[in-house]
Write an enzyme that holds these catalytic residues in place. Structure first.
Site, PDB file in Angstrom:
ATOM      1  N   CYS A   1     -25.162 -26.851  16.449  1.00 19.25           N
ATOM      2  CA  CYS A   1     -26.143 -27.712  17.115  1.00 19.25           C
ATOM      3  C   CYS A   1     -27.000 -26.968  18.125  1.00 19.25           C
ATOM      4  CB  CYS A   1     -25.449 -28.888  17.792  1.00 19.25           C
ATOM      5  SG  CYS A   1     -24.528 -28.394  19.262  1.00 19.25           S
TER       6      CYS A   1
ATOM      7  N   LYS B   1      22.893  -8.351  -9.672  1.00 21.08           N
ATOM      8  CA  LYS B   1      23.972  -7.361  -9.711  1.00 21.08           C
ATOM      9  C   LYS B   1      24.967  -7.759 -10.791  1.00 21.08           C
ATOM     10  CE  LYS B   1      23.552  -6.710  -4.763  1.00 21.08           C
ATOM     11  NZ  LYS B   1      23.991  -7.208  -3.455  1.00 21.08           N
TER      12      LYS B   1
ATOM     13  N   ARG C   1      21.127   1.868   8.425  1.00 19.81           N
ATOM     14  CA  ARG C   1      21.284   2.668   7.229  1.00 19.81           C
ATOM     15  C   ARG C   1      20.894   4.128   7.486  1.00 19.81           C
ATOM     16  NH1 ARG C   1      18.220   2.052   1.474  1.00 19.81           N
ATOM     17  NH2 ARG C   1      16.400   2.443   2.753  1.00 19.81           N
TER      18      ARG C   1
ATOM     19  N   GLU D   1       0.848  -1.193   0.000  1.00 21.36           N
ATOM     20  CA  GLU D   1       0.000   0.000   0.000  1.00 21.36           C
ATOM     21  C   GLU D   1       0.889   1.251   0.000  1.00 21.36           C
ATOM     22  OE1 GLU D   1      -3.150   0.239  -0.317  1.00 21.36           O
ATOM     23  OE2 GLU D   1      -3.758   2.168   0.529  1.00 21.36           O
ATOM     24  N   TYR D   2       1.962   1.198   0.769  1.00 21.53           N
ATOM     25  CA  TYR D   2       2.901   2.321   0.811  1.00 21.53           C
ATOM     26  C   TYR D   2       3.471   2.571  -0.585  1.00 21.53           C
ATOM     27  CZ  TYR D   2       6.962   5.178   1.963  1.00 21.53           C
ATOM     28  OH  TYR D   2       7.881   6.185   1.994  1.00 21.53           O
ATOM     29  N   ASP D   3       3.871   1.462  -1.243  1.00 20.20           N
ATOM     30  CA  ASP D   3       4.448   1.594  -2.581  1.00 20.20           C
ATOM     31  C   ASP D   3       3.469   2.245  -3.544  1.00 20.20           C
ATOM     32  OD1 ASP D   3       6.765   0.485  -1.745  1.00 20.20           O
ATOM     33  OD2 ASP D   3       6.363  -1.532  -2.544  1.00 20.20           O
TER      34      ASP D   3
ATOM     35  N   LYS E   1      16.271 -11.200  -2.043  1.00 16.95           N
ATOM     36  CA  LYS E   1      16.161  -9.909  -1.375  1.00 16.95           C
ATOM     37  C   LYS E   1      15.466 -10.160  -0.043  1.00 16.95           C
ATOM     38  CE  LYS E   1      14.933  -5.102  -2.217  1.00 16.95           C
ATOM     39  NZ  LYS E   1      14.197  -4.759  -1.022  1.00 16.95           N
TER      40      LYS E   1
ATOM     41  N   ASP F   1      13.898  -9.678   3.546  1.00 13.72           N
ATOM     42  CA  ASP F   1      13.069  -8.588   4.025  1.00 13.72           C
ATOM     43  C   ASP F   1      13.377  -8.332   5.499  1.00 13.72           C
ATOM     44  OD1 ASP F   1      11.270  -6.624   3.808  1.00 13.72           O
ATOM     45  OD2 ASP F   1       9.494  -7.906   3.759  1.00 13.72           O
TER      46      ASP F   1
ATOM     47  N   TYR G   1      25.432  -9.034   1.881  1.00  9.33           N
ATOM     48  CA  TYR G   1      25.255  -8.958   0.429  1.00  9.33           C
ATOM     49  C   TYR G   1      26.187  -7.950  -0.252  1.00  9.33           C
ATOM     50  CZ  TYR G   1      22.078  -5.215   1.942  1.00  9.33           C
ATOM     51  OH  TYR G   1      21.541  -4.135   2.548  1.00  9.33           O
TER      52      TYR G   1
ATOM     53  N   CYS H   1     -24.112 -22.800  20.127  1.00 16.39           N
ATOM     54  CA  CYS H   1     -23.304 -23.355  19.044  1.00 16.39           C
ATOM     55  C   CYS H   1     -24.007 -23.110  17.710  1.00 16.39           C
ATOM     56  CB  CYS H   1     -23.104 -24.850  19.274  1.00 16.39           C
ATOM     57  SG  CYS H   1     -22.390 -25.682  17.856  1.00 16.39           S
TER      58      CYS H   1
ATOM     59  N   LYS I   1      10.991  -7.650  -7.882  1.00 17.44           N
ATOM     60  CA  LYS I   1      10.113  -7.871  -6.726  1.00 17.44           C
ATOM     61  C   LYS I   1       9.093  -8.986  -6.969  1.00 17.44           C
ATOM     62  CE  LYS I   1       9.885  -5.089  -3.600  1.00 17.44           C
ATOM     63  NZ  LYS I   1       9.980  -3.736  -3.126  1.00 17.44           N
TER      64      LYS I   1
ATOM     65  N   GLU J   1      20.806 -12.969  -5.977  1.00 13.94           N
ATOM     66  CA  GLU J   1      20.679 -13.096  -4.519  1.00 13.94           C
ATOM     67  C   GLU J   1      19.228 -12.898  -4.129  1.00 13.94           C
ATOM     68  OE1 GLU J   1      23.182  -9.897  -3.042  1.00 13.94           O
ATOM     69  OE2 GLU J   1      24.641 -10.353  -4.597  1.00 13.94           O
TER      70      GLU J   1
ATOM     71  N   CYS K   1     -23.209 -32.875  18.669  1.00 16.62           N
ATOM     72  CA  CYS K   1     -23.026 -31.732  17.770  1.00 16.62           C
ATOM     73  C   CYS K   1     -22.498 -32.268  16.438  1.00 16.62           C
ATOM     74  CB  CYS K   1     -22.038 -30.735  18.367  1.00 16.62           C
ATOM     75  SG  CYS K   1     -21.595 -29.407  17.230  1.00 16.62           S
TER      76      CYS K   1
ATOM     77  N   CYS L   1     -18.242 -25.674  22.464  1.00 14.08           N
ATOM     78  CA  CYS L   1     -19.626 -26.137  22.392  1.00 14.08           C
ATOM     79  C   CYS L   1     -19.711 -27.377  23.261  1.00 14.08           C
ATOM     80  CB  CYS L   1     -19.979 -26.484  20.949  1.00 14.08           C
ATOM     81  SG  CYS L   1     -21.347 -27.634  20.800  1.00 14.08           S
TER      82      CYS L   1
HETATM   83  S1  IVH Z   1      22.153  -4.366  -2.464  1.00 19.84           S
HETATM   84  C1  IVH Z   1      23.767  -0.448  -3.765  1.00 19.84           C
HETATM   85  N1  IVH Z   1      21.393  -6.848  -2.031  1.00 19.84           N
HETATM   86  O1  IVH Z   1      17.080  -3.985  -0.082  1.00 19.84           O
HETATM   87  C2  IVH Z   1      23.178  -1.756  -3.390  1.00 19.84           C
HETATM   88  N2  IVH Z   1      20.137  -5.121  -0.992  1.00 19.84           N
HETATM   89  O2  IVH Z   1      16.090  -1.742  -1.755  1.00 19.84           O
HETATM   90  C3  IVH Z   1      22.261  -1.668  -2.234  1.00 19.84           C
HETATM   91  N3  IVH Z   1      18.320  -5.924   0.444  1.00 19.84           N
HETATM   92  O3  IVH Z   1      18.664  -1.378   1.603  1.00 19.84           O
HETATM   93  C4  IVH Z   1      21.673  -2.879  -1.687  1.00 19.84           C
HETATM   94  N4  IVH Z   1      18.673  -8.072   0.124  1.00 19.84           N
HETATM   95  O4  IVH Z   1      18.159  -3.492   2.888  1.00 19.84           O
HETATM   96  C5  IVH Z   1      21.151  -5.551  -1.782  1.00 19.84           C
HETATM   97  N5  IVH Z   1      20.872  -9.099  -1.724  1.00 19.84           N
HETATM   98  C6  IVH Z   1      20.632  -7.799  -1.472  1.00 19.84           C
HETATM   99  C7  IVH Z   1      19.573  -7.390  -0.613  1.00 19.84           C
HETATM  100  C8  IVH Z   1      19.369  -6.032  -0.405  1.00 19.84           C
HETATM  101  C9  IVH Z   1      17.927  -7.158   0.753  1.00 19.84           C
HETATM  102  C10 IVH Z   1      17.675  -4.689   0.964  1.00 19.84           C
HETATM  103  C11 IVH Z   1      18.661  -3.749   1.604  1.00 19.84           C
HETATM  104  C12 IVH Z   1      18.595  -2.493   0.814  1.00 19.84           C
HETATM  105  C13 IVH Z   1      17.278  -2.603   0.115  1.00 19.84           C
HETATM  106  C14 IVH Z   1      17.333  -1.880  -1.206  1.00 19.84           C
END
Ligand code: IVH
Length: 809
Positions: free
Chosen positions: A422, A301, A148, A38-40, A127, A129, A237, A419, A325, A125, A455, A449
């Site tokens: 029954c 990457k 961060r 929702e934020y996004d 991602k 959360d 990472y 209930c 995503k 890799e 029942c 119940c």
């Molecule tokens: S690389 C410049 N690798 O996602 C590169 N981020 O949206 C910066 N995150 O702040 C991040 N897994 O908290 C990287 N394999 C991964 C990740 C990762 C999770 C998070 C991280 C970052 C955010 C970026």
């Protein structure tokens, strides 16, 4: 100003105010009130409006900032190398566009004669959360940890990161740069999160809406002891500042870091070209719900670090990396109603009926609310907007109420008085806590119940459980058939299955002549179950297959099981006082007694009734009994002293063989013998007084004698020394099965191990004897490797079984 411009300016202001409020809740309070998805959406709406009206962009707009503010309570840390964010791709096309721009940037776009061009290597890799942290190592020692923050300035959380178990305080091996800033994600596994929430709920503490919030809330604690108690993990990472380049590629760098003891993802892969990346995305996407932790996408990457440097950065994101995503696991929807379902044991549980919403690709219209305590904890009302979360194999859950969006006509959730199935009364269960002879009764969260098998809902569930494969294993009776049999009034208890006649069932939906005959045969074939299966089939609350097996193995006969006193049951491995009371009161119940009697009258014969289990018989000692009597202030060591003294006294008096003749009566005599008892060493005054009081109280003394008598009737004997048992070959061992087995099912493998005396557990610990791992094994296998627990593949396991003369068939 034109009208559209004023409207846009107005909406931009609204969105900024709302996003700022959410940012504050997310980054500072760790308590977001809306899901990320929702934020996004709000964020993207603002971005689009600002793109249309660049004149309205201001430097303080949330679109212009990287992330959270530093919490003032922690010291500040300036990031030498800024901690940046990642661009997002949602569609395949976004990813192909990213690849094109990478190839362009590296001058690879032209391609060869066939137009294919050179493929770029990418690291793949997951991602994770959680939240991004930086760990600074100087000369191989961890000197600082930071969040961060806004990307330039973060919070100093050095003390807290030191409590994370898998963060090395010192690097291993050699060759690390003098200055090495490791970056990665701090996260919480789903299991850790569930455990944390359960224990927080128990003590009335704060619970978290998801593992990410739990990780953030745990890491940014001013009291690092709290952080230390939370199941946090770290996964690296990338790098921040570093005085030397550990490797020429991203994958090479992470693998090198791993040799220095820094945890990296097990899912790290190298892809050749963007198609490989897409395959990785699809593969992890399919396994996502089965992973031990939440991921919200994957990150690709450019693998070559010089290429990364050549590609460089945009304002807040690199040109050489992108996050692809997954669909969100949390969404907002409306709670339309709460209905109550009746389960096998009569528990009346609230179920949320929701306005259908897609969560991670699946449409969700129901979610569990567990019980009324959970309803109260969430403060949820009908009509509310709620956050729904779908994770792992669990049923979707209502995680949180968005209280800002509560409508004026929201209604409270009320438990029905009757209930819904029954019409019997619905009663609130009591929570009885027993400790040291005292019982405290409080109101439970569960409503029940009282209709029992009268029942229809309970009866249907009871029968479905009774006939299920691991219980009586009656084939041909699915849920639909059971419902019919109950609705037609043909079956009013599990015992009625054994009087069913051909004429009664033939013609019911799905029952032609052949299937009717087959069903009756299956029912007849089920008449000789093992004692364990039978106990399990009865559906005693809290008695699963394992406990049923323990009861059968230890007590050996149905008669002993039905008669056993709660205190006697607690001698069984893994049976606590609560479960013991459940078992005892199940068999005390007249209605249940009648059902069992009818089952036996209708020809049910238990296969394997016999002696008391040898292991169990030998496990009873006099001091164990004293300990079980739960006398206030008398701990196990005190009980042992008193028992030893009693045995000594008896031996000195020359009355027979002490280890056979010694009784609770003799203990009472010792305790009541003022002089001898007063001088007894190793038992404190308080405990002595408690023992005297206990034996002077006729009611309690008689209860002790009753328990003792039952133990003797059951064939147990007090023994001063424990006998060494001639056990089964794998007795005392704990095995774990993981991954998929191909030759035999896991159920079969489990049965075979248990037949050899092993216990089969669900998770790996240092106490695990051996792990059998098939293809697809994940975290359990990793844990086994980490703990140096031996691992067998299926072939090796079959060979091992063969050593014990057991075939894989
Ligand atoms: S690389 C410049 N690798 O996602 C590169 N981020 O949206 C910066 N995150 O702040 C991040 N897994 O908290 C990287 N394999 C991964 C990740 C990762 C999770 C998070 C991280 C970052 C955010 C970026």
């Amino acid at each position: 100003m034109t009208d559209t411009l004023t409207a846009a300016a107005q909406r931009i202001l609204e969105l900024r105010t709302e996003l700022d409020a959410h940012n504050y809740r997310y980054y500072v309070l760790d308590e977001p009130s809306i899901p990320d998805a929702e934020y996004d959406r709000l964020f993207r709406e603002l971005q689009a409006l600002e793109a249309e009206h660049p004149e309205l962009v201001t430097p303080d707009s949330p679109t212009q900032r990287v992330g959270g503010e530093a919490l003032s309570a922690f010291g500040e840390v300036r990031h030498e190398v800024p901690m940046l964010s990642l661009g997002n791709a949602f569609e395949e096309e976004d990813l192909r566009a990213f690849d094109r721009s990478v190839r362009n940037g590296l001058g690879l776009q032209g391609g060869d004669l066939f137009g294919g061009g050179v493929e770029v290597e990418y690291s793949c890799e997951p991602k994770l959360d959680g939240l991004a942290v930086s760990l600074l190592y100087r000369d191989g020692k961890l000197v600082r940890g930071a969040t961060r923050g806004d990307g330039t300035t973060g919070e100093d959380i050095s003390v807290n990161v030191r409590t994370i178990r898998n963060v090395p305080l010192k690097l291993q091996g050699s060759g690390w740069p003098d200055v090495l800033e490791v970056r990665g994600e701090v996260f919480m596994s789903r299991a850790g999160f569930e455990r944390l929430n359960a224990s927080q709920a128990e003590v009335g503490g704060k619970t978290f809406a998801n593992p990410r919030n739990a990780a953030a809330g745990s890491l940014r604690q001013l009291d690092s002891k709290i952080t230390a108690s939370r199941p946090l993990e770290f996964c690296c990472y990338g790098l921040g500042q570093h005085s030397a380049e550990p490797a020429a590629t991203q994958v090479g760098m992470l693998e090198r870091l791993k040799t220095w003891g820094i945890p990296i993802s097990q899912e790290l892969k190298l892809a050749k070209g963007i198609e490989d990346c897409l395959a990785y995305y699809r593969d992890i996407g399919e396994r996502r719900m089965g992973l031990a932790y939440d991921i919200d996408g994957v990150v690709f990457k450019v693998n070559n670090i010089e290429d990364q440097q050549q590609l460089g950065f945009r304002a807040r994101t690199p040109h050489w990396a992108i996050a692809h995503k997954f669909p969100a696991m949390e969404e907002l929807t409306e709670l339309l109603d709460v209905e109550f379902q009746v389960g096998r044991t009569g528990a009346v549980t609230p179920v949320a009926r929701l306005k259908p919403v897609k969560v991670a690709g699946v449409t969700v219209s129901n979610a569990t609310l567990h019980n009324m305590d959970e309803v109260a904890r969430l403060g949820v009302m009908i009509g509310d907007t709620v956050i729904i979360r779908r994770a792992g194999d669990v049923i979707p859950q209502v995680m949180q109420v968005v209280s800002e969006r509560r409508p004026a006509d929201a209604r409270p959730v009320d438990v029905p008085q009757q209930c819904p199935v029954c019409g019997s009364a619905v009663e609130r269960t009591q929570l009885i806590k027993r400790s040291k002879g005292r019982e405290t009764v409080s109101e439970g969260a569960v409503y029940r119940c009282v209709g029992r098998l009268a029942c229809a809902a309970q009866l249907k569930q009871a029968i479905i459980h009774f006939v299920s494969r691991r219980a009586m294993d009656i084939e041909g009776l699915g849920e639909k058939s059971v419902e019919q049999l109950v609705d037609e009034g043909l079956v009013g208890s599990p015992a009625d299955l054994y009087t069913l006649q051909f004429e009664q069932i033939v013609g019911l939906e799905g029952f032609a002549e052949v299937s009717s005959r087959k069903l009756l045969e299956a029912i007849a074939d089920s008449k000789r179950p093992t004692l364990a299966r039978f106990i399990y089939a009865l559906g005693i609350p809290d008695v699963g297959e394992e406990t049923a097996k323990v009861l059968a193995r230890s007590l050996g006969s149905l008669q002993r099981v039905t008669q056993a006193l709660p205190e006697v049951l607690t001698y069984l491995p893994d049976v606590g006082l609560e479960v013991a009371h459940e078992i005892h009161s199940f068999f005390e119940d007249e209605h249940n007694q009648t059902v069992i009697q009818h089952l036996l009258e209708r020809g049910l014969q238990l296969q394997d009734q016999g002696e008391l289990g040898a292991e169990f018989a030998a496990s009873t000692t006099l001091d164990g009994l004293l300990d079980k009597l739960n006398i206030t202030s008398v701990a196990a060591t005190g009980a042992k002293k008193v028992a030893d003294e009693t045995i000594k006294r008896l031996a000195a008096s020359g009355e027979g063989k002490p280890e056979q003749a010694v009784r609770v009566q003799h203990v009472a005599e010792l305790c009541k013998d003022w002089l001898s008892f007063s001088v007894l060493k190793g038992v404190n005054e308080k405990a002595k007084q408690a023992l005297r009081d206990f034996f002077n109280d006729d009611g309690r003394f008689n209860k002790a004698k009753e328990i003792e008598q039952q133990l003797i009737d059951f064939g147990m004997h007090w023994s001063a020394e424990k006998k060494v048992l001639e056990g089964l070959p794998l007795a005392g061992q704990t095995w774990v099965l993981t991954g998929s087995l191909e030759v035999m099912s896991r159920d079969v493998a489990k049965d075979k191990l248990e037949a050899l005396g092993a216990k089969v557990a669900g998770s790996v610990s240092a106490k695990t004897t051996c792990v059998v791992a098939g293809p697809g094994a994940g975290s359990k296998l990793a844990k086994a490797t980490e703990l140096n627990v031996p691992v067998l593949d299926e072939q090796a396991f079959i060979a091992r079984l063969a050593d014990y003369g057991i075939s894989a068939e």
